[in-house]
Write an enzyme that holds these catalytic residues in place. Structure first.
Site, PDB file in Angstrom:
ATOM      1  N   SER A  34     -38.159 -18.722  -3.484  1.00  0.00           N
ATOM      2  CA  SER A  34     -39.010 -17.601  -3.002  1.00  0.00           C
ATOM      3  C   SER A  34     -38.382 -16.262  -3.392  1.00  0.00           C
ATOM      4  O   SER A  34     -39.064 -15.248  -3.482  1.00  0.00           O
ATOM      5  CB  SER A  34     -39.149 -17.670  -1.469  1.00  0.00           C
ATOM      6  OG  SER A  34     -37.861 -17.505  -0.874  1.00  0.00           O
ATOM      7  N   PHE A  81     -26.793 -20.191   2.795  1.00  0.00           N
ATOM      8  CA  PHE A  81     -27.216 -18.820   2.470  1.00  0.00           C
ATOM      9  C   PHE A  81     -28.717 -18.643   2.675  1.00  0.00           C
ATOM     10  O   PHE A  81     -29.189 -17.541   2.888  1.00  0.00           O
ATOM     11  CB  PHE A  81     -26.929 -18.496   0.993  1.00  0.00           C
ATOM     12  CG  PHE A  81     -25.475 -18.426   0.634  1.00  0.00           C
ATOM     13  CD1 PHE A  81     -24.844 -19.483  -0.027  1.00  0.00           C
ATOM     14  CD2 PHE A  81     -24.733 -17.298   0.940  1.00  0.00           C
ATOM     15  CE1 PHE A  81     -23.504 -19.412  -0.393  1.00  0.00           C
ATOM     16  CE2 PHE A  81     -23.387 -17.215   0.585  1.00  0.00           C
ATOM     17  CZ  PHE A  81     -22.775 -18.272  -0.079  1.00  0.00           C
ATOM     18  N   SER A 125     -23.671 -11.359   8.934  1.00  0.00           N
ATOM     19  CA  SER A 125     -23.703  -9.994   8.406  1.00  0.00           C
ATOM     20  C   SER A 125     -23.098  -9.009   9.382  1.00  0.00           C
ATOM     21  O   SER A 125     -23.205  -9.183  10.601  1.00  0.00           O
ATOM     22  CB  SER A 125     -25.167  -9.608   8.123  1.00  0.00           C
ATOM     23  OG  SER A 125     -25.281  -8.227   7.881  1.00  0.00           O
ATOM     24  N   TYR A 150     -34.438  -9.182  11.252  1.00  0.00           N
ATOM     25  CA  TYR A 150     -33.501  -9.832  10.317  1.00  0.00           C
ATOM     26  C   TYR A 150     -32.117  -9.901  10.971  1.00  0.00           C
ATOM     27  O   TYR A 150     -31.520 -10.969  11.069  1.00  0.00           O
ATOM     28  CB  TYR A 150     -33.414  -9.066   8.983  1.00  0.00           C
ATOM     29  CG  TYR A 150     -32.151  -9.398   8.237  1.00  0.00           C
ATOM     30  CD1 TYR A 150     -31.064  -8.536   8.272  1.00  0.00           C
ATOM     31  CD2 TYR A 150     -32.021 -10.623   7.585  1.00  0.00           C
ATOM     32  CE1 TYR A 150     -29.878  -8.882   7.644  1.00  0.00           C
ATOM     33  CE2 TYR A 150     -30.837 -10.969   6.953  1.00  0.00           C
ATOM     34  CZ  TYR A 150     -29.763 -10.094   6.999  1.00  0.00           C
ATOM     35  OH  TYR A 150     -28.591 -10.428   6.396  1.00  0.00           O
ATOM     36  N   LYS A 154     -29.569 -13.204  12.529  1.00  0.00           N
ATOM     37  CA  LYS A 154     -28.146 -13.479  12.276  1.00  0.00           C
ATOM     38  C   LYS A 154     -27.417 -13.658  13.615  1.00  0.00           C
ATOM     39  O   LYS A 154     -26.603 -14.566  13.781  1.00  0.00           O
ATOM     40  CB  LYS A 154     -27.515 -12.343  11.465  1.00  0.00           C
ATOM     41  CG  LYS A 154     -28.011 -12.257  10.043  1.00  0.00           C
ATOM     42  CD  LYS A 154     -27.773 -13.552   9.268  1.00  0.00           C
ATOM     43  CE  LYS A 154     -28.271 -13.468   7.829  1.00  0.00           C
ATOM     44  NZ  LYS A 154     -28.118 -14.751   7.114  1.00  0.00           N
ATOM     45  N   PHE A 179     -19.912  -7.416   4.773  1.00  0.00           N
ATOM     46  CA  PHE A 179     -20.258  -6.010   4.759  1.00  0.00           C
ATOM     47  C   PHE A 179     -21.240  -5.817   3.612  1.00  0.00           C
ATOM     48  O   PHE A 179     -22.268  -6.546   3.607  1.00  0.00           O
ATOM     49  CB  PHE A 179     -18.966  -5.183   4.778  1.00  0.00           C
ATOM     50  CG  PHE A 179     -18.435  -5.171   6.207  1.00  0.00           C
ATOM     51  CD1 PHE A 179     -17.906  -6.317   6.775  1.00  0.00           C
ATOM     52  CD2 PHE A 179     -18.567  -4.043   6.999  1.00  0.00           C
ATOM     53  CE1 PHE A 179     -17.486  -6.339   8.113  1.00  0.00           C
ATOM     54  CE2 PHE A 179     -18.135  -4.054   8.342  1.00  0.00           C
ATOM     55  CZ  PHE A 179     -17.605  -5.208   8.890  1.00  0.00           C
ATOM     56  N   ASN A 180     -21.007  -4.954   2.632  1.00  0.00           N
ATOM     57  CA  ASN A 180     -22.073  -4.753   1.639  1.00  0.00           C
ATOM     58  C   ASN A 180     -21.725  -5.396   0.308  1.00  0.00           C
ATOM     59  O   ASN A 180     -20.940  -4.834  -0.456  1.00  0.00           O
ATOM     60  CB  ASN A 180     -22.342  -3.255   1.474  1.00  0.00           C
ATOM     61  CG  ASN A 180     -23.065  -2.691   2.683  1.00  0.00           C
ATOM     62  OD1 ASN A 180     -22.595  -2.832   3.820  1.00  0.00           O
ATOM     63  ND2 ASN A 180     -24.212  -2.099   2.453  1.00  0.00           N
ATOM     64  N   ARG A 232     -20.124   2.907   3.890  1.00  0.00           N
ATOM     65  CA  ARG A 232     -20.220   1.450   3.962  1.00  0.00           C
ATOM     66  C   ARG A 232     -18.997   0.836   3.291  1.00  0.00           C
ATOM     67  O   ARG A 232     -18.269   1.516   2.555  1.00  0.00           O
ATOM     68  CB  ARG A 232     -21.472   0.959   3.215  1.00  0.00           C
ATOM     69  CG  ARG A 232     -22.793   1.429   3.809  1.00  0.00           C
ATOM     70  CD  ARG A 232     -23.102   0.721   5.093  1.00  0.00           C
ATOM     71  NE  ARG A 232     -24.431   1.083   5.607  1.00  0.00           N
ATOM     72  CZ  ARG A 232     -24.694   2.165   6.324  1.00  0.00           C
ATOM     73  NH1 ARG A 232     -23.708   3.021   6.610  1.00  0.00           N
ATOM     74  NH2 ARG A 232     -25.920   2.403   6.768  1.00  0.00           N
ATOM     75  N   PRO A 297     -34.679   5.513   8.544  1.00  0.00           N
ATOM     76  CA  PRO A 297     -34.573   5.004   9.924  1.00  0.00           C
ATOM     77  C   PRO A 297     -33.767   3.693   9.969  1.00  0.00           C
ATOM     78  O   PRO A 297     -33.899   2.842   9.094  1.00  0.00           O
ATOM     79  CB  PRO A 297     -36.042   4.728  10.300  1.00  0.00           C
ATOM     80  CG  PRO A 297     -36.870   5.545   9.377  1.00  0.00           C
ATOM     81  CD  PRO A 297     -36.072   5.681   8.101  1.00  0.00           C
ATOM     82  N   ASP A 299     -30.544   3.349   9.652  1.00  0.00           N
ATOM     83  CA  ASP A 299     -29.223   3.383   9.010  1.00  0.00           C
ATOM     84  C   ASP A 299     -28.137   3.718  10.020  1.00  0.00           C
ATOM     85  O   ASP A 299     -28.304   4.640  10.829  1.00  0.00           O
ATOM     86  CB  ASP A 299     -29.204   4.463   7.914  1.00  0.00           C
ATOM     87  CG  ASP A 299     -29.630   3.882   6.578  1.00  0.00           C
ATOM     88  OD1 ASP A 299     -30.074   4.659   5.716  1.00  0.00           O
ATOM     89  OD2 ASP A 299     -29.527   2.653   6.405  1.00  0.00           O
TER      90      ASP A 299
HETATM   91  C1  WQD Z   1     -26.341   1.445   1.780  1.00  0.00           C
HETATM   92  C2  WQD Z   1     -26.342   2.959   1.914  1.00  0.00           C
HETATM   93  C3  WQD Z   1     -28.430   3.882   2.631  1.00  0.00           C
HETATM   94  C4  WQD Z   1     -30.760   2.837  -0.906  1.00  0.00           C
HETATM   95  C5  WQD Z   1     -28.176  -3.755   4.043  1.00  0.00           C
HETATM   96  C6  WQD Z   1     -28.645  -4.608   5.163  1.00  0.00           C
HETATM   97  C7  WQD Z   1     -27.525  -5.479   5.631  1.00  0.00           C
HETATM   98  C8  WQD Z   1     -26.959  -6.240   4.472  1.00  0.00           C
HETATM   99  C9  WQD Z   1     -26.508  -5.300   3.367  1.00  0.00           C
HETATM  100  C10 WQD Z   1     -27.903  -8.428   4.318  1.00  0.00           C
HETATM  101  C11 WQD Z   1     -27.074   3.433   3.149  1.00  0.00           C
HETATM  102  C12 WQD Z   1     -28.086   4.343   1.223  1.00  0.00           C
HETATM  103  C13 WQD Z   1     -29.715   2.953   0.009  1.00  0.00           C
HETATM  104  C14 WQD Z   1     -31.292   3.993  -1.535  1.00  0.00           C
HETATM  105  C15 WQD Z   1     -29.715   5.342  -0.321  1.00  0.00           C
HETATM  106  N1  WQD Z   1     -27.906  -7.150   3.968  1.00  0.00           N
HETATM  107  N2  WQD Z   1     -29.212   4.190   0.287  1.00  0.00           N
HETATM  108  N3  WQD Z   1     -30.739   5.210  -1.213  1.00  0.00           N
HETATM  109  O1  WQD Z   1     -28.432  -0.765   4.696  1.00  0.00           O
HETATM  110  O2  WQD Z   1     -25.880  -0.784   4.537  1.00  0.00           O
HETATM  111  O3  WQD Z   1     -27.152  -2.927   4.507  1.00  0.00           O
HETATM  112  O4  WQD Z   1     -27.663  -4.523   2.989  1.00  0.00           O
HETATM  113  O5  WQD Z   1     -27.125  -8.964   5.073  1.00  0.00           O
HETATM  114  O6  WQD Z   1     -28.035  -6.373   6.588  1.00  0.00           O
HETATM  115  O7  WQD Z   1     -29.016  -3.759   6.219  1.00  0.00           O
HETATM  116  O8  WQD Z   1     -27.245  -1.415   2.541  1.00  0.00           O
HETATM  117  O9  WQD Z   1     -27.589  -0.810   0.184  1.00  0.00           O
HETATM  118  O10 WQD Z   1     -29.555  -0.620   1.796  1.00  0.00           O
HETATM  119  O11 WQD Z   1     -27.699   1.014   1.936  1.00  0.00           O
HETATM  120  O12 WQD Z   1     -29.240   6.451  -0.041  1.00  0.00           O
HETATM  121  O13 WQD Z   1     -32.223   3.936  -2.362  1.00  0.00           O
HETATM  122  O14 WQD Z   1     -27.035   3.506   0.802  1.00  0.00           O
HETATM  123  O15 WQD Z   1     -28.971   4.953   3.387  1.00  0.00           O
HETATM  124  O16 WQD Z   1     -26.399   4.586   3.653  1.00  0.00           O
HETATM  125  P1  WQD Z   1     -27.194  -1.356   4.136  1.00  0.00           P
HETATM  126  P2  WQD Z   1     -28.088  -0.484   1.547  1.00  0.00           P
END
Ligand code: WQD
Length: 338
Positions: A34, A81, A125, A150, A154, A179-180, A232, A297, A299
């Site tokens: 998917s 996963f 996460s 979501y 978790k 983390f990320n 992050r 919203p 973040d």
């Molecule tokens: C990182 C930073 C945004 C896009 C998410 C999920 C989390 C995990 C990891 C699964 C933030 C900024 C982003 C853009 C931007 N996923 N940003 N412009 O939100 O920390 O975590 O992914 O487990 O559950 O919530 O990651 O990469 O979306 O954002 O400025 O076009 O980049 O505001 O500060 P996030 P992200």
């Protein structure tokens, strides 16, 4: 020894399959395709020289899950996963997330508790911490009310596993709170393949640089951080994949101290959005077209990991830095668009 990797054709799953094969495990992948392509199998095979077994299967179909485990009764460990993971989509369609992410987990665990012993690694996460009160975030930080369905799947998933381990001593499990995850395998044979407009920062950066997107929006620079943008902990996906193998081996070798354990997986370093952009520009030589827009919203301001427990208990530490992650992400983007 045969290991099941569910969602093994996805971003983190495929990198973990590579690391499992690199240390000699036989891998069988379940994926419902998917959010992944079967072509990822070719990328994995190109790296390791071994094509993993693959079955297209939806883990929500209980009888299919039962039949799978009946046919693969030599599975000794599972790394899970497979889940829907788009935060925004989960807000619009919560029941899809609760059904998909939780029923598939329950059906998997029902099969594992039938076995004489089973090792289970759960993809969790840092989102479970919400906006943590203190940085760096330790595993003892309180789990906050989830910001999205979501994130809630978790949190609930971890509770389901914890309760099941208490009731079934033959089940040993570890939840890994990422983390990320960013970057790609150095071969550029596998990487992140977001479908549609990327929600996450790094694929949006690389797609902007390659010309797929006109401009990156930086979601707010008025946060209480040094440069005003959110912080992050960006962890290279290959480091993350290696941590999964180490966590699995901890269970297989019965080195775990409790039947259910939790580990944060991060670099321990926080990077702001602008620092990520600067790193990308530095390694790629590209000038990135971006603008500052309003906050997104949901973040959190800052989130980065305390890595002491993973370092000391797992003997694992992230080795690749942000520049390497940006360079590998860029090489991957160029490869798939060539
Ligand atoms: C990182 C930073 C945004 C896009 C998410 C999920 C989390 C995990 C990891 C699964 C933030 C900024 C982003 C853009 C931007 N996923 N940003 N412009 O939100 O920390 O975590 O992914 O487990 O559950 O919530 O990651 O990469 O979306 O954002 O400025 O076009 O980049 O505001 O500060 P996030 P992200």
């Amino acid at each position: 020894m045969k290991i099941l990797v569910t969602g093994g054709l996805g971003f983190i799953g495929s990198h973990t399959v590579v690391e499992l094969q690199n240390v000699g495990y036989d891998v069988v992948i379940i994926d419902d395709l998917s959010n992944a392509s079967e072509k990822v199998l070719d990328g994995i095979t190109a790296i390791t020289g071994k094509k993993p077994l693959f079955e297209k299967l939806n883990l929500r179909e209980r009888n299919k899950v039962e039949d799978f485990f009946h046919r693969h009764n030599d599975i000794e460990g599972v790394i899970h996963f497979a889940a829907s993971k788009a935060v925004g989509e989960s807000v619009e369609n919560p029941l899809l997330y609760y059904e998909n992410n939780l029923s598939s987990l329950v059906y998997l665990l029902k099969e594992l508790v039938k076995k004489k012993g089973a090792s289970f690694i759960f993809s969790s996460s840092c989102t479970v911490y919400g906006q943590a009160d203190a940085m760096p975030i330790t595993e003892n930080a309180p789990v906050k009310n989830a910001e999205s369905p979501y994130g809630n799947t978790k949190q609930i998933g971890e509770e389901i596993i914890s309760d099941t381990c208490k009731a079934h001593e033959e089940l040993q499990a570890i939840a890994l709170r990422y983390f990320n995850p960013v970057g790609a395998h150095e071969s550029a044979e596998i990487g992140e393949l977001p479908i549609g407009i990327p929600q996450n920062l790094v694929p949006f950066i690389t797609q902007t640089a390659i010309g797929l997107r006109d401009q990156l929006s930086v979601f707010g620079d008025d946060y209480p951080t040094p440069d005003g943008t959110c912080i992050r902990d960006y962890i290279h996906v290959v480091d993350l994949a290696k941590a999964h193998v180490i966590a699995l081996q901890r269970l297989l070798n019965k080195k775990n101290k409790q039947r259910y354990e939790v580990f944060n997986l991060g670099t321990g370093r926080g990077s702001s959005v602008l620092e990520v952009i600067k790193s990308f520009e530095h390694v790629s030589g590209e000038k990135l077209n971006y603008k500052i827009t309003g906050r997104r919203p949901g973040d959190v301001i800052s989130a980065y990991a305390d890595t002491v427990k993973a370092n000391e208990e797992l003997g694992w530490k992230a080795e690749l830095d942000l520049d390497e992650a940006m360079l590998s992400a860029w090489k991957w983007e160029q490869k798939i668009r060539s």
